[in-house]
Design an enzyme around this catalytic site. Structure first.
Site, PDB file in Angstrom:
ATOM      1  N   LYS A 185       0.872  -1.186   0.000  1.00  0.00           N
ATOM      2  CA  LYS A 185       0.000   0.000   0.000  1.00  0.00           C
ATOM      3  C   LYS A 185       0.906   1.231   0.000  1.00  0.00           C
ATOM      4  O   LYS A 185       1.416   1.640   1.038  1.00  0.00           O
ATOM      5  CB  LYS A 185      -0.894  -0.012   1.242  1.00  0.00           C
ATOM      6  CG  LYS A 185      -2.216   0.724   1.081  1.00  0.00           C
ATOM      7  CD  LYS A 185      -2.117   2.205   0.810  1.00  0.00           C
ATOM      8  CE  LYS A 185      -1.801   3.018   2.036  1.00  0.00           C
ATOM      9  NZ  LYS A 185      -1.579   4.462   1.684  1.00  0.00           N
ATOM     10  N   GLU A 259       8.820   1.210  11.323  1.00  0.00           N
ATOM     11  CA  GLU A 259      10.031   2.007  11.011  1.00  0.00           C
ATOM     12  C   GLU A 259       9.561   3.445  10.953  1.00  0.00           C
ATOM     13  O   GLU A 259       8.837   3.818  10.019  1.00  0.00           O
ATOM     14  CB  GLU A 259      10.599   1.595   9.649  1.00  0.00           C
ATOM     15  CG  GLU A 259      11.039   0.145   9.544  1.00  0.00           C
ATOM     16  CD  GLU A 259      12.458  -0.071  10.021  1.00  0.00           C
ATOM     17  OE1 GLU A 259      13.084   0.898  10.483  1.00  0.00           O
ATOM     18  OE2 GLU A 259      12.920  -1.206   9.936  1.00  0.00           O
ATOM     19  N   CYS A 293      14.212   9.853   6.652  1.00  0.00           N
ATOM     20  CA  CYS A 293      14.054   9.476   8.065  1.00  0.00           C
ATOM     21  C   CYS A 293      15.408   9.490   8.760  1.00  0.00           C
ATOM     22  O   CYS A 293      15.506   9.796   9.943  1.00  0.00           O
ATOM     23  CB  CYS A 293      13.431   8.092   8.170  1.00  0.00           C
ATOM     24  SG  CYS A 293      14.394   6.811   7.342  1.00  0.00           S
ATOM     25  N   GLU A 389      10.903  16.053  14.565  1.00  0.00           N
ATOM     26  CA  GLU A 389      11.315  15.804  13.180  1.00  0.00           C
ATOM     27  C   GLU A 389      10.720  16.895  12.281  1.00  0.00           C
ATOM     28  O   GLU A 389       9.499  16.995  12.147  1.00  0.00           O
ATOM     29  CB  GLU A 389      10.809  14.427  12.740  1.00  0.00           C
ATOM     30  CG  GLU A 389      11.296  14.026  11.368  1.00  0.00           C
ATOM     31  CD  GLU A 389      10.752  12.672  10.929  1.00  0.00           C
ATOM     32  OE1 GLU A 389       9.528  12.470  10.967  1.00  0.00           O
ATOM     33  OE2 GLU A 389      11.567  11.819  10.528  1.00  0.00           O
TER      34      GLU A 389
HETATM   35  P1  NAD Z   1       2.651   8.816   7.131  1.00  0.00           P
HETATM   36  O1  NAD Z   1       2.752   8.182   8.464  1.00  0.00           O
HETATM   37  O2  NAD Z   1       1.785  10.010   6.995  1.00  0.00           O
HETATM   38  O3  NAD Z   1       2.100   7.762   6.048  1.00  0.00           O
HETATM   39  C1  NAD Z   1       2.769   6.534   5.815  1.00  0.00           C
HETATM   40  C2  NAD Z   1       1.812   5.564   5.126  1.00  0.00           C
HETATM   41  O4  NAD Z   1       0.754   5.223   6.033  1.00  0.00           O
HETATM   42  C3  NAD Z   1       1.135   6.110   3.865  1.00  0.00           C
HETATM   43  O5  NAD Z   1       1.026   5.050   2.920  1.00  0.00           O
HETATM   44  C4  NAD Z   1      -0.242   6.510   4.375  1.00  0.00           C
HETATM   45  O6  NAD Z   1      -1.236   6.519   3.350  1.00  0.00           O
HETATM   46  C5  NAD Z   1      -0.506   5.420   5.400  1.00  0.00           C
HETATM   47  N1  NAD Z   1      -1.456   5.765   6.463  1.00  0.00           N
HETATM   48  C6  NAD Z   1      -1.695   6.991   7.008  1.00  0.00           C
HETATM   49  N2  NAD Z   1      -2.618   6.876   7.997  1.00  0.00           N
HETATM   50  C7  NAD Z   1      -2.942   5.564   8.093  1.00  0.00           C
HETATM   51  C8  NAD Z   1      -3.806   4.812   8.937  1.00  0.00           C
HETATM   52  N3  NAD Z   1      -4.538   5.398   9.897  1.00  0.00           N
HETATM   53  N4  NAD Z   1      -3.890   3.471   8.768  1.00  0.00           N
HETATM   54  C9  NAD Z   1      -3.140   2.854   7.818  1.00  0.00           C
HETATM   55  N5  NAD Z   1      -2.307   3.514   6.971  1.00  0.00           N
HETATM   56  C10 NAD Z   1      -2.200   4.851   7.120  1.00  0.00           C
HETATM   57  O7  NAD Z   1       4.151   9.120   6.676  1.00  0.00           O
HETATM   58  P2  NAD Z   1       4.674   9.868   5.369  1.00  0.00           P
HETATM   59  O8  NAD Z   1       4.392  11.330   5.491  1.00  0.00           O
HETATM   60  O9  NAD Z   1       4.210   9.136   4.156  1.00  0.00           O
HETATM   61  O10 NAD Z   1       6.253   9.616   5.470  1.00  0.00           O
HETATM   62  C11 NAD Z   1       7.136  10.427   6.188  1.00  0.00           C
HETATM   63  C12 NAD Z   1       7.475   9.788   7.518  1.00  0.00           C
HETATM   64  O11 NAD Z   1       7.996   8.478   7.305  1.00  0.00           O
HETATM   65  C13 NAD Z   1       8.558  10.549   8.282  1.00  0.00           C
HETATM   66  O12 NAD Z   1       8.188  10.628   9.635  1.00  0.00           O
HETATM   67  C14 NAD Z   1       9.793   9.658   8.116  1.00  0.00           C
HETATM   68  O13 NAD Z   1      10.741   9.784   9.145  1.00  0.00           O
HETATM   69  C15 NAD Z   1       9.170   8.304   8.081  1.00  0.00           C
HETATM   70  N6  NAD Z   1      10.068   7.335   7.452  1.00  0.00           N
HETATM   71  C16 NAD Z   1      10.697   6.415   8.238  1.00  0.00           C
HETATM   72  C17 NAD Z   1      11.596   5.515   7.663  1.00  0.00           C
HETATM   73  C18 NAD Z   1      12.326   4.492   8.509  1.00  0.00           C
HETATM   74  O14 NAD Z   1      12.847   3.549   7.949  1.00  0.00           O
HETATM   75  N7  NAD Z   1      12.388   4.653   9.817  1.00  0.00           N
HETATM   76  C19 NAD Z   1      11.826   5.550   6.286  1.00  0.00           C
HETATM   77  C20 NAD Z   1      11.157   6.492   5.514  1.00  0.00           C
HETATM   78  C21 NAD Z   1      10.263   7.384   6.102  1.00  0.00           C
END
Ligand code: NAD
Length: 486
Positions: A185, A259, A293, A389
């Site tokens: 997804k 993650e 991240c 962050e």
């Molecule tokens: P996000 O948490 O807004 O969304 C991530 C994913 O979750 C998307 O596909 C989104 O559609 C989905 N999602 C959102 N709400 C949901 C819910 N209630 N139930 C199920 N799915 C849901 O994050 P983002 O803005 O896409 O990404 C940026 C974040 O990701 C930053 O905080 C970054 O640090 C983190 N990140 C972490 C890593 C790691 O390996 N630690 C790697 C890349 C990004």
């Protein structure tokens, strides 16, 4: 999500890929817009609960049916290699696409966005044939016990927008290595590159149903997360959403790994070389326009060399070129969308209010696009800008009293709710490695920004998440142990 007129002329992608077929959808489409221009570049079908049901059912069938059920580890490794080959063949197309949909500078996107994904898949192809999926030993009661590591089952893989291909590879690698099946997804902000990944999966000849795709936003993710036939959720994204997902999975005893975000520290020891350290620091914090991240956003400088390092860093950051990410001379492209730009602006305003000094940058450029000039902010570790962050091109410099020894830097680095990665710079590699071992984070680079090795575990301490992906250790999150005692 914006709804598009049916006549929109742009890249289009179906709502789902299920059991080897594209289609599905509620009839609605959402737009993918260029963060550099605001123009629509893609139209993607939105998957509904019925599509999620179908994708999970296809993954469940593939899990227990021939041919995937009968693939040996060597055959699964060969499938991962073919997928890496198919992505490599589309390297230029994918790098262009992620520059267009995410705004990643084109000079960075081939390595940062594509070759990282290929590297992760190749690392799993190498690990899988010899991984101990089954071992036999004497049992404690005098017989023998065979311990098998069986696939955890159907994996729901929820992916963020910032490095979508790499994150998908970090999940597909261990999941397919273990014999699991997957429903991907992607984020609605960056679904196009995952569409190309799915085409590469077709080209690699994975059996139907082994990897499925559902496109959409929060509702689609929530339907996948709560589906009773999903055995494990592998989530990468923000700490806020990760906490919701972990709580929901916990209430159903559903396996879950997270993650999440970071506020990682780069420690500069007093003997570090100026030029190479500053050059590394700029890349470590500004990569992907500061939207990583693992960005090294807190730069912890020795008091004895604070002025020297701050001046050199500020000069280097002020010299970065900001603009069209497709131009190969551009260092810094746009933020992903308007709300990301506004969020970064808000952080900078509040930082000023708390007494931080913006040494360079931090200006929001007038449109089109969501550009913020790269910033260096002098702050203390108790300020919001040093604790949360920001997810933008903002380096925070913090000083420590090096007369107190290296422990003073370690204390500041560890004073964070996050614990994803870190880096330590010193002329003495052993001294740097000793400091590295005291950081409460998942991985640390010594004298570089290479905080991630494709064949090694990657993941966080504290609120940066639970679990590891990458390396043989990453397979542990995608298996269940079974002991057969004779
Ligand atoms: P996000 O948490 O807004 O969304 C991530 C994913 O979750 C998307 O596909 C989104 O559609 C989905 N999602 C959102 N709400 C949901 C819910 N209630 N139930 C199920 N799915 C849901 O994050 P983002 O803005 O896409 O990404 C940026 C974040 O990701 C930053 O905080 C970054 O640090 C983190 N990140 C972490 C890593 C790691 O390996 N630690 C790697 C890349 C990004």
């Amino acid at each position: 999500m914006t709804l598009l007129p049916e006549s929109a002329d742009m890249i289009t992608l179906a709502a789902s890929y299920v059991a080897g077929k594209w289609g599905g959808g509620t009839g609605e489409q959402f737009a993918v817009t260029s963060p550099a221009t605001g123009e629509r570049i893609g139209a993607v079908g939105a998957a509904g609960a019925g599509d999620v049901d179908a994708a999970v059912a296809a993954a469940g069938t593939a899990l227990v049916s021939s041919p995937w059920r009968d693939f040996s580890p060597a055959e699964r490794a060969a499938a991962l290699s073919r997928l890496a080959d198919a992505l490599t063949a589309r390297k230029g197309e994918l790098a262009d696409l992620m520059t267009a949909e995410i705004g990643s500078p084109r000079k960075w996107s081939t390595f940062g966005q594509v070759l990282t994904a290929v590297g992760a898949l190749r690392a799993y192809a190498a690990i899988t044939p010899d991984y101990p999926f089954e071992s036999t030993r004497p049992s404690a009661t005098g017989g023998t016990v065979t311990v098998s590591q069986l696939p955890v089952g159907v994996v729901g893989a929820i992916i963020p927008w910032n490095t979508p291909l790499f994150i998908a590879a970090l999940k597909l690698g261990p999941a397919l290595s273990a014999g699991c099946t997957v429903v991907l997804k992607p984020s609605p902000d960056a679904p196009l590159s995952i569409g190309v990944l799915t085409k590469a999966i077709e080209e690699a000849g994975l059996p139907d149903g082994v990897v499925n795709l559902v496109n959409g936003g929060t509702a689609t993710g929530a339907a996948l997360m709560s589906h009773p036939a999903v055995d494990k959720i592998s989530f990468t994204g923000s700490t806020t959403v990760g906490a919701q997902i972990a709580a929901a999975c916990g209430s159903q005893i559903r396996r879950c790994s997270t993650e999440l975000g970071g506020k990682s520290a780069a420690i500069v020891l007093p003997d570090a070389a100026l030029e190479s350290t500053v050059s590394g620091l700029v890349g470590g914090v500004m990569g992907n326009n500061g939207q990583l991240c693992a960005a090294l956003t807190r730069i912890i400088l020795p008091h004895s060399r604070y002025d020297e390092f701050t001046t050199a860093l500020t000069t280097a950051v002020a010299g970065l070129s900001v603009g069209d990410p497709a131009d190969r001379s551009t260092d810094i492209g746009p933020l992903i969308n308007e709300s990301a730009r506004d969020r970064v602006e808000g952080f900078l305003q509040r930082a000023r209010g708390e007494g931080a000094t913006i040494l360079t940058g931090g200006e929001c450029l007038t449109g089109p696009g969501w550009f913020v000039t790269p910033a260096v902010v002098a702050a203390t570790n108790d300020m919001e800008i040093a604790r949360e962050e920001v997810f933008g091109p903002v380096a925070v410099v913090i000083t420590y009293d090096d007369a107190q020894g290296d422990s003073a830097a370690v204390s500041i680095a560890n004073d964070s709710k996050y614990g994803l990665v870190g880096a330590v710079w010193s002329a003495d590699g052993d001294r740097a490695a000793a400091v590295a071992s005291r950081l409460r984070v998942g991985s640390v680079a010594v004298n570089s920004t290479a905080v991630l090795d494709f064949g090694s575990p990657f993941g966080g301490f504290k609120q940066s998440g639970i679990g590891r992906e990458g390396g043989p250790e990453g397979i542990a999150g995608f298996v269940e142990y079974q002991a057969v005692i004779r």
